[in-house]
Design a protein around this motif. Structure first.
Motif, PDB file in Angstrom:
ATOM      1  N   GLU A  23       0.825  -1.207   0.000  1.00 47.11           N
ATOM      2  CA  GLU A  23       0.000   0.000   0.000  1.00 47.11           C
ATOM      3  C   GLU A  23       0.859   1.257   0.000  1.00 47.11           C
ATOM      4  N   ALA A  26       2.475   1.679  -3.538  1.00 42.05           N
ATOM      5  CA  ALA A  26       1.583   2.250  -4.548  1.00 42.05           C
ATOM      6  C   ALA A  26       1.299   3.721  -4.266  1.00 42.05           C
ATOM      7  N   ALA A  27       1.216   4.089  -3.000  1.00 37.96           N
ATOM      8  CA  ALA A  27       0.917   5.471  -2.629  1.00 37.96           C
ATOM      9  C   ALA A  27       2.055   6.427  -2.979  1.00 37.96           C
ATOM     10  N   PHE A  29       3.273   6.721  -5.844  1.00 36.17           N
ATOM     11  CA  PHE A  29       3.057   7.059  -7.254  1.00 36.17           C
ATOM     12  C   PHE A  29       1.834   7.947  -7.432  1.00 36.17           C
ATOM     13  N   THR A  30       1.854   8.760  -8.496  1.00 33.44           N
ATOM     14  CA  THR A  30       0.677   9.545  -8.852  1.00 33.44           C
ATOM     15  C   THR A  30      -0.410   8.604  -9.374  1.00 33.44           C
ATOM     16  N   HIS A  31      -1.651   9.081  -9.388  1.00 31.84           N
ATOM     17  CA  HIS A  31      -2.766   8.269  -9.882  1.00 31.84           C
ATOM     18  C   HIS A  31      -2.602   7.917 -11.352  1.00 31.84           C
ATOM     19  N   ARG A  45      -2.066   3.718 -10.895  1.00 37.93           N
ATOM     20  CA  ARG A  45      -1.734   2.976  -9.670  1.00 37.93           C
ATOM     21  C   ARG A  45      -2.098   1.503  -9.785  1.00 37.93           C
ATOM     22  N   ASP A  46      -3.158   1.166 -10.538  1.00 35.76           N
ATOM     23  CA  ASP A  46      -3.485  -0.248 -10.721  1.00 35.76           C
ATOM     24  C   ASP A  46      -2.369  -0.959 -11.467  1.00 35.76           C
ATOM     25  N   VAL A  48       0.805  -0.007 -11.468  1.00 34.39           N
ATOM     26  CA  VAL A  48       1.921  -0.061 -10.519  1.00 34.39           C
ATOM     27  C   VAL A  48       1.730  -1.238  -9.562  1.00 34.39           C
ATOM     28  N   ARG A  49       0.505  -1.413  -9.075  1.00 30.86           N
ATOM     29  CA  ARG A  49       0.218  -2.533  -8.173  1.00 30.86           C
ATOM     30  C   ARG A  49       0.447  -3.883  -8.870  1.00 30.86           C
TER      31      ARG A  49
END
Length: 118
Positions: A23, A26-27, A29-31, A45-46, A48-49
């Motif tokens: 968590e 991912a946070a 990174f920008t959206h 972010r999806d 990136v995850r």
């Protein structure tokens, strides 16, 4: 090149990976983040995850920062960044192992883009 102070988002990227905190990772990174890992592209972010699960925390990656320098002035991407930096990291774990450069594009205190190239 001259070494610079490590940006907070890059520090979070490293620390979150090393402690296995998906968590927090991912946070960092920008959206609308853009991640390019040797030509494999992930968006948002999806994305990136997804990369994190298959190529980073999901394979127990661990980063050791060797150096950090200002990024290239000519760096461009589809996501304009306030500035860039190049971190040389040694990666160990159950996936890719080795030392290489990662180019971070930073915007508003977060990672807007990450390029990992051979």
């Amino acid at each position: 090149m001259t070494a610079i102070e490590i940006p907070a988002a890059v520090q979070t990227f490293i620390e979150a990976t090393n402690r296995g905190d998906a968590e927090a990772f991912a946070a960092a990174f920008t959206h609308d983040a853009y991640l390019d890992d040797w030509g494999r592209v992930y968006r948002g972010r999806d994305g990136v995850r997804a990369w994190d699960r298959t190529d980073n925390i999901g394979v127990q990656a661990h980063f050791e920062l060797n150096a950090i320098e200002p990024g290239p002035a000519s760096y461009t991407s589809s996501h304009t960044s306030s500035h860039t930096c190049v971190a040389t990291l040694t990666v160990t774990g159950n996936g890719h192992n080795g030392t290489g450069a990662m180019t971070f594009g930073l915007r508003d205190g977060l990672i807007a883009s990450l390029r990992i190239t051979p």
